[in-house]
Design an enzyme around this catalytic site. Sequence first.
Site, mmCIF file in Angstrom:
data_model
loop_
_atom_site.group_PDB
_atom_site.id
_atom_site.type_symbol
_atom_site.label_atom_id
_atom_site.label_comp_id
_atom_site.label_asym_id
_atom_site.label_seq_id
_atom_site.Cartn_x
_atom_site.Cartn_y
_atom_site.Cartn_z
ATOM 1 N N ASP A 5 8.724 3.640 0.231
ATOM 2 C CA ASP A 5 9.631 2.809 -0.422
ATOM 3 C C ASP A 5 9.950 3.973 -1.439
ATOM 4 O OD1 ASP A 5 7.546 1.876 -1.395
ATOM 5 O OD2 ASP A 5 8.776 -0.272 -2.394
ATOM 6 N N CYS A 61 4.314 2.271 0.332
ATOM 7 C CA CYS A 61 4.675 2.002 -0.523
ATOM 8 C C CYS A 61 3.980 1.548 -1.839
ATOM 9 C CB CYS A 61 5.005 0.072 -0.429
ATOM 10 S SG CYS A 61 3.480 -0.711 0.031
ATOM 11 N N THR A 103 1.224 0.078 -3.777
ATOM 12 C CA THR A 103 0.384 -1.156 -2.830
ATOM 13 C C THR A 103 -0.392 -0.094 -1.764
ATOM 14 O OG1 THR A 103 0.771 -3.031 -2.300
ATOM 15 C CG2 THR A 103 0.278 -2.425 -4.790
ATOM 16 N N HIS A 106 -11.996 2.965 15.657
ATOM 17 C CA HIS A 106 -12.547 1.310 16.105
ATOM 18 C C HIS A 106 -11.293 0.781 16.674
ATOM 19 C CE1 HIS A 106 -17.443 1.757 14.132
ATOM 20 N NE2 HIS A 106 -16.801 2.395 14.756
ATOM 21 N N HIS A 146 -15.307 -2.056 21.905
ATOM 22 C CA HIS A 146 -13.773 -2.018 20.539
ATOM 23 C C HIS A 146 -12.313 -1.914 21.631
ATOM 24 C CE1 HIS A 146 -16.275 -0.098 17.612
ATOM 25 N NE2 HIS A 146 -16.125 0.729 18.114
#
Length: 150
Positions: free
Chosen positions: A8, A65, A67, A98, A134
């Site tokens: 964004d 974006c 954050t 993992h 995993h």
Amino acid sequence: MKIALGSDHGGYQLKENLKKYLKELKVEYQDFGCNSENPVDYPDVGFKIAIEVKNKNYDKGILICGTGVGMSIVANKIKGIRASLCHDVFSARYAREHNDANILTLGGRVIGSGLAKEIVKVWLNTDFSGEERHLKRLNKIKQEEDKIYK
């Protein structure tokens, strides 16, 4: 390896820097926008890339974006997507090793270009370990997704 790349407006500058870096690494990518710092809605780009990765049109995706949180939330709404928000190299390595993360999310307003390049490099070059413990956990996630998305 083919990467679906998008951001964004809050991640635009970092995305542009990473495009140059992906070229240096000789990694094929497609830029899904945005194309400036003009405000856009991150779900529009995030859903587009998550669906492309889900449909196996691209091997992995990178979403950016401000954050990284919003893009992570959006991408993880799509069945089969394991988007991982990483702001350090350790998390990037373990997200792949993992969790077999298939989308990396980054915060353009949280980390600098140098650190982002290191994160991307480690994330792209780390394989899923395939260890039984995993696989068992990923299968539990898949089973729940299958129940929810019938």
